[in-house]
Design a protein around this motif. Structure first.
Motif, PDB file in Angstrom:
ATOM      1  N   ASP A   1       0.833  -1.211   0.000  1.00 12.40           N
ATOM      2  CA  ASP A   1       0.000   0.000   0.000  1.00 12.40           C
ATOM      3  C   ASP A   1       0.864   1.256   0.000  1.00 12.40           C
ATOM      4  OD1 ASP A   1      -2.238  -1.585   0.020  1.00 12.40           O
ATOM      5  OD2 ASP A   1      -2.751  -1.233   2.122  1.00 12.40           O
ATOM      6  N   LEU A   2       1.926   1.236   0.800  1.00 10.15           N
ATOM      7  CA  LEU A   2       2.825   2.388   0.844  1.00 10.15           C
ATOM      8  C   LEU A   2       3.562   2.563  -0.478  1.00 10.15           C
ATOM      9  CD1 LEU A   2       4.646   4.577   2.078  1.00 10.15           C
ATOM     10  CD2 LEU A   2       2.887   3.829   3.639  1.00 10.15           C
ATOM     11  N   ALA A   3       4.009   1.448  -1.060  1.00  9.74           N
ATOM     12  CA  ALA A   3       4.680   1.518  -2.361  1.00  9.74           C
ATOM     13  C   ALA A   3       3.751   2.102  -3.413  1.00  9.74           C
ATOM     14  CB  ALA A   3       5.162   0.142  -2.790  1.00  9.74           C
ATOM     15  N   ALA A   4       2.474   1.775  -3.328  1.00  7.85           N
ATOM     16  CA  ALA A   4       1.499   2.322  -4.272  1.00  7.85           C
ATOM     17  C   ALA A   4       1.331   3.821  -4.063  1.00  7.85           C
ATOM     18  CB  ALA A   4       0.160   1.600  -4.116  1.00  7.85           C
ATOM     19  N   THR A   5       1.226   4.260  -2.817  1.00  2.00           N
ATOM     20  CA  THR A   5       1.048   5.683  -2.519  1.00  2.00           C
ATOM     21  C   THR A   5       2.248   6.502  -2.969  1.00  2.00           C
ATOM     22  OG1 THR A   5      -0.357   5.186  -0.622  1.00  2.00           O
ATOM     23  CG2 THR A   5       0.649   7.366  -0.683  1.00  2.00           C
ATOM     24  N   MET A   6       3.447   5.987  -2.733  1.00  2.00           N
ATOM     25  CA  MET A   6       4.677   6.688  -3.106  1.00  2.00           C
ATOM     26  C   MET A   6       4.940   6.662  -4.602  1.00  2.00           C
ATOM     27  SD  MET A   6       7.141   5.006  -0.205  1.00  2.00           S
ATOM     28  CE  MET A   6       8.635   5.531  -1.038  1.00  2.00           C
ATOM     29  N   LEU A   7       4.220   5.798  -5.317  1.00  2.00           N
ATOM     30  CA  LEU A   7       4.503   5.518  -6.723  1.00  2.00           C
ATOM     31  C   LEU A   7       5.881   4.883  -6.891  1.00  2.00           C
ATOM     32  CD1 LEU A   7       2.881   8.590  -8.498  1.00  2.00           C
ATOM     33  CD2 LEU A   7       2.055   6.231  -8.420  1.00  2.00           C
ATOM     34  N   GLY A   8       6.137   3.930  -6.014  1.00  2.00           N
ATOM     35  CA  GLY A   8       7.341   3.125  -6.118  1.00  2.00           C
ATOM     36  C   GLY A   8       8.476   3.614  -5.251  1.00  2.00           C
ATOM     37  N   ALA A   9       9.303   2.659  -4.817  1.00  2.00           N
ATOM     38  CA  ALA A   9      10.515   2.956  -4.050  1.00  2.00           C
ATOM     39  C   ALA A   9      11.715   2.633  -4.920  1.00  2.00           C
ATOM     40  CB  ALA A   9      10.552   2.132  -2.761  1.00  2.00           C
ATOM     41  N   HIS A  10      12.589   3.612  -5.124  1.00  2.00           N
ATOM     42  CA  HIS A  10      13.761   3.429  -5.975  1.00  2.00           C
ATOM     43  C   HIS A  10      14.623   2.312  -5.408  1.00  2.00           C
ATOM     44  CE1 HIS A  10      17.559   4.313  -8.008  1.00  2.00           C
ATOM     45  NE2 HIS A  10      16.890   5.078  -8.844  1.00  2.00           N
ATOM     46  N   ALA A  11      14.963   1.328  -6.265  1.00  2.00           N
ATOM     47  CA  ALA A  11      15.609   0.118  -5.760  1.00  2.00           C
ATOM     48  C   ALA A  11      16.843  -0.281  -6.541  1.00  2.00           C
ATOM     49  CB  ALA A  11      14.609  -1.037  -5.758  1.00  2.00           C
ATOM     50  N   GLN A  12      17.501   0.682  -7.176  1.00  2.00           N
ATOM     51  CA  GLN A  12      18.781   0.370  -7.796  1.00  2.00           C
ATOM     52  C   GLN A  12      19.729  -0.173  -6.726  1.00  2.00           C
ATOM     53  OE1 GLN A  12      18.906   1.294 -11.219  1.00  2.00           O
ATOM     54  NE2 GLN A  12      20.658  -0.086 -11.386  1.00  2.00           N
ATOM     55  N   VAL A  13      19.644   0.427  -5.537  1.00  2.00           N
ATOM     56  CA  VAL A  13      20.275  -0.130  -4.337  1.00  2.00           C
ATOM     57  C   VAL A  13      19.126  -0.605  -3.454  1.00  2.00           C
ATOM     58  CG1 VAL A  13      21.744   0.344  -2.354  1.00  2.00           C
ATOM     59  CG2 VAL A  13      22.215   1.459  -4.541  1.00  2.00           C
ATOM     60  N   LEU A  14      18.952  -1.915  -3.349  1.00  2.00           N
ATOM     61  CA  LEU A  14      17.762  -2.454  -2.690  1.00  2.00           C
ATOM     62  C   LEU A  14      17.660  -2.012  -1.239  1.00  2.00           C
ATOM     63  CD1 LEU A  14      15.254  -4.179  -2.990  1.00  2.00           C
ATOM     64  CD2 LEU A  14      16.641  -6.190  -2.405  1.00  2.00           C
ATOM     65  N   SER A  15      18.785  -1.867  -0.552  1.00  2.00           N
ATOM     66  CA  SER A  15      18.738  -1.456   0.852  1.00  2.00           C
ATOM     67  C   SER A  15      18.117  -0.074   1.008  1.00  2.00           C
ATOM     68  CB  SER A  15      20.136  -1.479   1.467  1.00  2.00           C
ATOM     69  OG  SER A  15      21.016  -0.603   0.776  1.00  2.00           O
ATOM     70  N   ALA A  16      18.283   0.805   0.009  1.00  2.00           N
ATOM     71  CA  ALA A  16      17.664   2.129   0.069  1.00  2.00           C
ATOM     72  C   ALA A  16      16.146   2.013  -0.038  1.00  2.00           C
ATOM     73  CB  ALA A  16      18.205   3.020  -1.039  1.00  2.00           C
ATOM     74  N   ALA A  17      15.658   1.133  -0.889  1.00  2.00           N
ATOM     75  CA  ALA A  17      14.212   0.921  -1.002  1.00  2.00           C
ATOM     76  C   ALA A  17      13.653   0.347   0.297  1.00  2.00           C
ATOM     77  CB  ALA A  17      13.903  -0.015  -2.170  1.00  2.00           C
ATOM     78  N   GLU A  18      14.398  -0.546   0.922  1.00  2.00           N
ATOM     79  CA  GLU A  18      13.954  -1.108   2.201  1.00  2.00           C
ATOM     80  C   GLU A  18      13.810  -0.017   3.252  1.00  2.00           C
ATOM     81  OE1 GLU A  18      16.217  -5.400   1.408  1.00  2.00           O
ATOM     82  OE2 GLU A  18      17.044  -3.942   2.813  1.00  2.00           O
ATOM     83  N   LEU A  19      14.747   0.921   3.262  1.00  2.00           N
ATOM     84  CA  LEU A  19      14.656   2.035   4.206  1.00  2.00           C
ATOM     85  C   LEU A  19      13.498   2.961   3.863  1.00  2.00           C
ATOM     86  CD1 LEU A  19      18.249   3.309   5.096  1.00  2.00           C
ATOM     87  CD2 LEU A  19      16.490   2.472   6.652  1.00  2.00           C
TER      88      LEU A  19
END
Length: 389
Positions: free
Chosen positions: A36-54
Motif C-alpha cells: 500500500d505504501l509503495a502504491a502511494t509513493m509511486l514506487g521505491a527506488h531500488a537500484q540499491v535495494l537497501s535504500a528501497a527497504e529504508l
C-alpha cells in the motif's frame, strides 16, 4: 480549461505530501502496509535495494527490511522492475498493469544506439515476445535468457555489439526496458551473486486509462504540479506531457490551482483540501538515497533551500545524497556505514539543531537501526563521502 479556484501555499502542499506518504506519522503496520505504501509513493527506488527497504520501512510502524523482502520475494505483493525514468523500483504488484500500460505509452527516445547496433521495430517486437515466452514460469540469469532469446529469434539477437561496463552485451538487451514496460520482464530473486529475471504475468492496462490513473496518483502524492514537473519525474517529453494534462483538464479529470512559487498548477479534480499554514510540516526525518519524496517534490528550490541546494544536490539532481529533513525542508545530508550488526550513522546538519531536534534525530537513527536489523550509533559531524557512495 477550468478557471483557477484557489491558491495553494508551499507549506500546505509540502505538509500534505509528507502526511500522505507516512513521513509525518508512520502508517500502522498491517498485512498490506508495504505494498500500500509503495502504491502511494509511486514506487521505491531500488537500484540499491537497501535504500528501497529504508524508504518503505521508515514510513511503516515497526517495519524492518525483512518485511519488505517478504513482500517482494515470498508474498509477491511487490515487484522489482524498471519504473519511472527507466530506473529500478519496487512497485506494488497490483499497480503493475497501470505502470506497464502507462510506460508503454510514453514516447521513447529514438536512435540511442548506432545504426549498426540498433534494433528495428520488428526485431524489438520479436525480442519482447521471446523474452515473455522464455520467462513465463521461469527465473533466468542474463546468460540463460540470452540463450533463450537467440534460440527463439536468431543469432543476430546475441551479437555482442553493446558496450557495457567492462565488456559487451548482446544486441537484444537494448530491449530490456521495453520488455519490462510491456509487462513481460521483471527481476527475480538473486541466484547467488547473479541477477535473475522472470515474467510478472500482468497484462498492461489500456494506455489512456493507465495514463489517466498514473496522473491522478501522481497528483495525489505530489500535487499540485505542472506538466513539466510530471515530465521530469517520468523522464518524458515536455510537449507530450503538456498535451496529456490539457486533455485531462478538458475531460474534467484535473483542476487548476495557483501554486505558490510556481503559478498555475494542477490537482486531481475535487482534491483541493490542504493543511492550513499553522499545520506546516514539523519534525526531523532521515531519508535514504533516491527517496521518492526528495525526487518528486517540486519546486525543488523550495524543498532544497539555500545551502541545501549546494550540499544535498549533485549537479542539480536529487537523490544522490541521503537527506536530513527538518520541518519539511532539506537541512543536511547523512551517511551510514555497516559493519556486522553495527550501523554507524553520520549526520551533517547545515544549521544548528535544537535540543529537541537532536533528540528526534537520535530516535530516527535508532529507527534506521531497527529497520536494518542492526545497532545504530549516531554521530553529528561532517559527511566526507561523495554522492551515491
Amino acid at each position: 480549461m477550468p478557471t483557477t479556484t484557489r491558491t495553494v501555499t508551499w507549506s500546505g502542499a509540502n505538509a500534505r505530501r509528507i502526511g500522505r506518504q507516512g513521513l509525518a506519522t508512520p502508517v500502522p503496520a498491517s498485512p498490506t502496509a508495504v505494498p500500500d505504501l509503495a502504491a502511494t509513493m509511486l514506487g521505491a527506488h531500488a537500484q540499491v535495494l537497501s535504500a528501497a527497504e529504508l524508504s518503505l520501512g521508515l514510513r511503516i510502524e515497526g517495519a524492518t527490511r525483512t518485511d519488505v523482502r517478504t513482500a517482494l520475494w515470498q508474498e509477491r505483493s511487490l515487484v522489482k522492475t524498471y519504473g519511472p525514468r527507466g530506473t529500478v523500483h519496487l512497485l506494488a504488484a497490483g499497480d503493475v498493469p497501470m505502470w506497464t500500460g502507462a510506460l508503454s505509452a510514453v514516447p521513447g527516445r529514438v536512435g540511442q544506439q548506432g545504426a549498426g547496433i540498433r534494433l528495428t521495430a520488428e526485431q524489438t517486437d520479436a525480442v519482447v515476445a521471446a523474452v515473455g515466452e522464455a520467462l513465463t514460469g521461469a527465473q533466468l540469469t542474463a546468460d540463460e535468457l540470452t540463450e533463450a532469446v537467440v534460440a527463439r529469434t536468431g543469432s543476430w539477437a546475441g551479437d555482442l555489439v553493446m558496450p557495457a561496463f567492462q565488456g559487451m552485451w548482446p544486441r537484444w538487451r537494448q530491449a530490456t526496458h521495453t520488455a519490462a514496460h510491456r509487462g513481460v520482464l521483471a527481476f527475480g530473486p538473486n541466484r547467488g551473486r547473479q541477477v535473475t529475471y522472470t515474467n510478472p504475468g500482468a497484462a498492461p492496462m489500456e494506455e489512456h486509462a493507465a495514463l489517466t490513473a498514473l496522473v491522478r496518483r501522481y497528483l495525489y502524492a505530489y500535487g499540485p504540479a505542472t506538466p513539466q514537473h510530471f515530465a521530469k519525474w517520468l523522464a518524458a517529453p515536455r510537449g507530450w506531457a503538456n498535451d496529456l494534462f490539457a486533455e485531462l483538464a478538458r475531460s474534467a479529470v484535473l483542476e487548476e490551482v495557483r501554486f505558490e512559487g510556481v503559478g498555475p498548477a494542477w490537482v486531481t479534480a475535487g482534491d483541493t483540501e490542504f493543511p492550513e499554514p499553522g499545520d506546516a510540516a514539523r519534525g526531523v526525518r532521515l531519508l535514504p538515497y533516491f527517496d521518492a519524496f526528495g525526487i518528486a517534490s517540486q519546486p525543488r528550490e523550495l524543498l532544497f533551500p539555500g545551502k541545501a541546494s549546494e550540499r544535498a544536490l549533485a549537479d542539480g539532481q536529487a537523490g544522490n545524497y541521503p537527506l536530513l529533513l527538518v520541518d519539511g525542508a532539506v537541512a543536511g545530508v547523512w551517511h551510514q556505514r555497516r559493519s556486522g550488526k553495527r550501523v554507524a550513522i553520520t549526520v551533517e546538519p547545515l544549521g544548528r539543531l535544537t535540543a529537541g531536534q537532536l533528540e528526534e534525530l537520535e530516535r530516527q537513527a535508532l529507527r534506521i537501526g531497527g529497520i536494518t536489523e542492526g545497532h545504530a550509533e549516531l554521530t553529528v559531524g561532517t559527511v566526507t563521502v561523495g554522492p551515491h557512495a
